[in-house]
Enzyme design. Structure first.
Site, mmCIF file in Angstrom:
data_model
loop_
_atom_site.group_PDB
_atom_site.id
_atom_site.type_symbol
_atom_site.label_atom_id
_atom_site.label_comp_id
_atom_site.label_asym_id
_atom_site.label_seq_id
_atom_site.Cartn_x
_atom_site.Cartn_y
_atom_site.Cartn_z
ATOM 1 C CG PHE A 58 37.367 37.924 47.185
ATOM 2 C CD1 PHE A 58 38.848 38.062 47.218
ATOM 3 C CD2 PHE A 58 36.992 37.856 46.094
ATOM 4 C CE1 PHE A 58 39.570 38.458 45.939
ATOM 5 C CE2 PHE A 58 37.562 38.289 44.701
ATOM 6 C CZ PHE A 58 38.847 38.371 44.719
ATOM 7 C CD1 TRP A 64 43.220 43.864 48.149
ATOM 8 C CD2 TRP A 64 41.838 43.647 49.759
ATOM 9 N NE1 TRP A 64 42.109 44.884 47.803
ATOM 10 C CE2 TRP A 64 40.933 44.629 48.917
ATOM 11 C CE3 TRP A 64 41.076 43.380 50.821
ATOM 12 C CZ2 TRP A 64 40.090 45.569 49.381
ATOM 13 C CZ3 TRP A 64 39.777 43.985 51.354
ATOM 14 C CH2 TRP A 64 39.477 44.978 50.547
ATOM 15 C CE LYS A 90 47.877 36.954 36.112
ATOM 16 N NZ LYS A 90 46.337 37.690 36.046
ATOM 17 N NE ARG A 135 51.775 42.026 32.277
ATOM 18 C CZ ARG A 135 50.569 41.594 32.044
ATOM 19 N NH1 ARG A 135 50.365 41.623 30.849
ATOM 20 N NH2 ARG A 135 49.579 41.228 32.869
ATOM 21 C CB ALA A 176 48.499 37.969 28.721
ATOM 22 C CE LYS A 205 43.562 44.160 34.561
ATOM 23 N NZ LYS A 205 44.674 44.878 35.114
ATOM 24 C CG PHE A 237 44.873 37.824 30.519
ATOM 25 C CD1 PHE A 237 43.649 38.328 31.231
ATOM 26 C CD2 PHE A 237 45.327 38.362 29.462
ATOM 27 C CE1 PHE A 237 43.250 39.629 31.249
ATOM 28 C CE2 PHE A 237 44.842 39.518 29.068
ATOM 29 C CZ PHE A 237 43.917 40.378 29.823
ATOM 30 C CB THR A 251 46.856 41.682 44.722
ATOM 31 O OG1 THR A 251 45.932 42.555 43.922
ATOM 32 C CG2 THR A 251 46.489 42.002 46.343
#
Length: 831
Positions: free
Chosen positions: A655, A684, A282, A306, A536, A317, A567, A284
């Protein structure tokens, strides 16, 4: 003098500085101390440089020069001699005279060729007092004489008889008028600067490589703009930013007042489907979308993100700066301390925690009289209440201001909070994943006199102060919210607040800089606000209201502000609408729902996805059936978005292992399920260019009819609001409250907190409370184990099942790969 000039430079109420000093003090040091934009005398090097370059709009001409030019009028073809005119005024005179077509010569009083030059000049401008040994007869008859020196005529020479045209002492008076004109011009320029200005954004070029390098290599290969340059490009004034290093700056809230009449731009929320433990990109997508809008479609656009907690950064993460060619840079600064906001929250949170335990200890070991004499001490022979103590007296119904007039009963009410230790809900925090702090014992030292209790640490971003930072709308609002935070109950069952403990002002002081959003940039040089970072799953999971509001003013009516909710849409987006939008009063224009083929395969029955473990072949080979089966989760999240009446665009984060058939299948199902559009994205690997189609879809969707509505009314009972979220959003059959949760709901309702929105603390890995249940679970009963109240933040906080507010470190945390090069000081291994 320089110190006074520097002080006035920083005074926002001063728009211009004029210097009236003795001649000996007009040094370069003094003249250049004045800010160019406040230099009404036009004598700083910057102003003179602009004048020489011909930037007359950006510079102010020295008043004396203006006066001379006003007196001389048309100079075409005339020869003008400047005598004794040096320094800034002399240089400016020469420049302006030449620009007006005069043949300009300059000469010192002692120059041997002075007499010859005076004989050939049509106009003589005297920059200083004429020496006695220079006779007036050297000046040919009919020459115009302008004196810039107020003492020139003290010799009583009658130039008017010897010369047909003599301008006597007019320059001084006219120069005063011209300085006033410069002051007016400067003030007009300042007034214009206060209005909204069109962006002049210089985007940075990307040259994507294949294969795509690591995030930190990509970040380091780009040269970011200096943050003050970026600030100027997007219309920020110099006194509206506080620079931290080269690439970060705090933005002052005064901007909101300056641009209060400026219409807001379009407001876009990026949410997602129920994610795998790896996340679906999200952040990205948010950055790629903004890069596409600003750098490729030339639409003013801001990303609002954030601030990442250092817990996940060093845990599993990793960071949250985006990834690949859609990142915030420098990513190591983004992911680590940034501008210290989380540290400020930690300090404020733990100060309040210390105040609670200290107050209980002192009340348990002292009499009313002893407490009173320490809480209201005699200073220089006088006993007086502080402002926050007077406020507490008023809340207690004691309308007295003289400490000597309180009765014993009033003293007892004032000094005793009577906190019930078993009801303390305020925990200490640290910004590290530390599982061994989930339950601790405090007060074991002998000095604490046997006051021992069980407590815990939370991760710093779970602090209510973080939620307040994210939801506040002003410094005053933040201060009021901090004071309202309920930390425990007294022995009568009434709430005890930070205001009761007398710590509100101190908390506000610790948070006074943290309330300002931090300005950074993307890889393509487009602006980003980084501000606040509540999780979240255990908080409301959105960046700050203030960052969004400032960005919406800066982008202008046709611009876009793109923010992200943590999330899946069932968690972060639901809280964005029901909590954040209520606090801000803002209405979103469109939701971008991020999906990946990988996550959809998991929801379709694929094997477990585990962070750090290689993906199974189901995720790396084409499997249309798994994708089709997993689209049920995407369809459910689209339906959740539609509950709020906002158009939704699906962004499929592609991807390299996704097949074209899988991508087409997802986009087709999304559009059939009610999405306004569904677009595959390659940001990306390609940067903003890979999200241009998404940006175009978002622009179209933002112009659709918007029938935004909240999911529930605040007037409904707490339990009913929880039930609506459980049934309409999660798909639960019903809810079940534990006896503890029910008693907490009853207490909050009795205390007057029943009309607050709900912030569910639930796993992000499933629509249900059971992480292993993928797809769209149905028929389950949602268990509410506990209900807490964040009164300062302004929401009720039910815990679904077992939720930890302190993450733990895995067997192999990220920190194994993080290192520092001691020679270059470069950080390695962040992602």
């Amino acid at each position: 003098i320089v110190n006074e000039i520097l002080r006035l430079n920083e005074d926002p109420n001063v728009q211009g500085l004029a210097l009236d000093l003795p001649e000996s003090l007009y040094s370069s040091k003094v003249l250049n101390a004045v800010k160019p934009e406040k230099d009404v005398d036009g004598v700083s090097d910057v102003n003179l440089g602009r004048l020489v370059r011909g930037d007359t709009y950006d510079c102010l001409v020295p008043p004396t020069v203006c006066a001379v030019m006003e007196l001389l009028g048309d100079l075409g073809g005339k020869t003008v001699l400047l005598v004794g005119a040096g320094g800034a005024v002399g240089a400016a005179l020469q420049c302006v005279l030449q620009r007006e077509g005069a043949a300009t010569l300059s000469c010192r009083w002692k120059a041997p060729q002075l007499q010859s030059k005076l004989q050939h000049a049509d106009v003589v401008v005297l920059g200083s007092i004429k020496p006695d040994d220079v006779p007036v007869s050297w000046i040919k008859p009919g020459t115009t004489i302008i004196s810039c020196s107020c003492d020139l005529l003290s010799e009583k020479h009658n130039y008017g008889q010897q010369n047909n045209c003599a301008a006597e002492n007019a320059v001084g008076s006219l120069a005063i008028a011209m300085r006033m004109q410069n002051m007016v011009k400067n003030t007009e320029r300042w007034i214009r600067s206060q209005h909204y200005r069109k962006w002049d954004l210089r985007c940075l070029k990307l040259q994507p490589l294949a294969p795509v390098p690591s995030d930190i290599e990509i970040s380091r290969a780009q040269s970011p703009k200096a943050v003050d340059v970026l600030a100027k490009e997007i219309g920020l004034l110099t006194d509206e930013i506080e620079i931290y290093g080269q690439t970060k700056a705090k933005v002052r809230l005064s901007l909101l007042e300056r641009l209060k009449d400026q219409p807001d731009g379009k407001y876009v929320l990026v949410a997602g489907i129920t994610p795998t433990p790896l996340g679906e990109g999200k952040s990205t997508v948010t950055i790629g979308l903004v890069q596409a809008l600003a750098a490729h479609l030339n639409i003013n656009s801001f990303a609002c993100l954030r601030q990442p907690s250092q817990g996940p950064t060093f845990g599993v993460k990793g960071g949250a700066a985006g990834g690949g060619y859609a990142q915030v840079i420098p990513m190591e600064e983004f992911n680590l301390h940034l501008t210290g906001d989380i540290h400020a929250i930690t300090a404020a949170n733990n100060l309040l925690a210390a105040a609670i335990d200290a107050r209980i200890l002192h009340e348990n070991t002292q009499s009313d009289k002893a407490l009173y004499s320490r809480l209201v001490p005699v200073v220089n022979g006088v006993r007086g209440f502080s402002a926050i103590q007077l406020a507490r007296l008023r809340r207690l119904g004691i309308n007295k201001t003289d400490p000597e007039t309180l009765t014993e009963e009033e003293i007892s009410k004032f000094v005793r909070l009577d906190i019930d230790p078993s009801t303390i809900t305020w925990q200490r925090v640290v910004d590290t994943n530390d599982r061994f702090l989930r339950k601790i014992t405090v007060g074991q030292a002998n000095t604490e006199k046997g006051f021992v209790r069980q407590a815990q640490f939370d991760i710093a971003v779970a602090s209510e102060i973080m939620a307040i930072l994210a939801l506040t709308t002003s410094l005053q609002d933040m201060k009021e919210r901090l004071g309202k935070m309920v930390v425990a109950n007294d022995k009568k069952g009434e709430p005890v607040t930070a205001e009761d403990l007398g710590v509100t002002g101190a908390l506000a002081v610790l948070m006074k800089d943290a309330i300002k959003p931090t300005l950074m940039q993307t890889l393509e040089g487009t602006p980003v606000f980084v501000h606040a970072g509540p999780f979240a799953n255990i908080a409301h999971g959105n960046s700050s209201v203030l960052a969004d509001k400032i960005a919406l003013k800066l982008v202008g009516e046709k611009g876009f502000v793109v923010t992200e909710a943590g999330f899946g849409a069932d968690i972060g987006m639901e809280k964005f609408f029901n909590i954040k939008c209520r606090a801000s009063g803002l209405v979103p224009s469109v939701v971008v729902l991020v999906a990946t083929v990988r996550a959809l395969k998991m929801h379709g029955g694929g094997p477990n996805v585990t962070a750090g473990a290689p993906l199974k072949k189901e995720y790396t080979e084409e499997n249309l059936q798994l994708v089709a089966d997993g689209c049920c989760n995407l369809q459910k999240q689209i339906q959740i978005t539609q509950l709020f009446g906002v158009p939704v665009v699906v962004a499929l984060n592609v991807f390299k292992t996704d097949s074209p058939a899988e991508v087409d299948l997802v986009c087709e199902i999304a559009k059939q399920s009610g999405a306004f559009d569904a677009v595959p994205c390659n940001h990306w690997s390609a940067g903003g260019r890979g999200a241009v189609k998404l940006a175009q879809a978002v622009e179209k969707a933002a112009n659709q009819k918007n029938s935004f509505k909240y999911l529930y009314s605040l007037e409904l009972p707490i339990v009913e609001k929880i039930r609506i979220i459980a049934q309409k959003v999660y798909g639960a059959q019903d809810i079940e409250l534990s006896p503890t949760a029910q008693s907490q709901v009853d207490r909050y309702t009795r205390q007057g907190f029943g009309n607050l929105p709900i912030c569910m603390a639930k796993t992000h890995l499933s629509l249900s409370h059971q992480p292993e249940r993928k797809g769209v679970p149905t028929g389950f009963i949602l268990p509410i184990s506990e209900v807490r109240a964040s009164i300062g933040a302004g929401f009720i906080y039910p815990l679904v099942g077992t939720m930890s507010t302190m993450p733990g470190l895995p067997t192999r945390p990220c920190f194994y790969d993080i290192d520092l090069d001691p020679v270059t000081e470069q950080v390695k291994g962040l992602f």
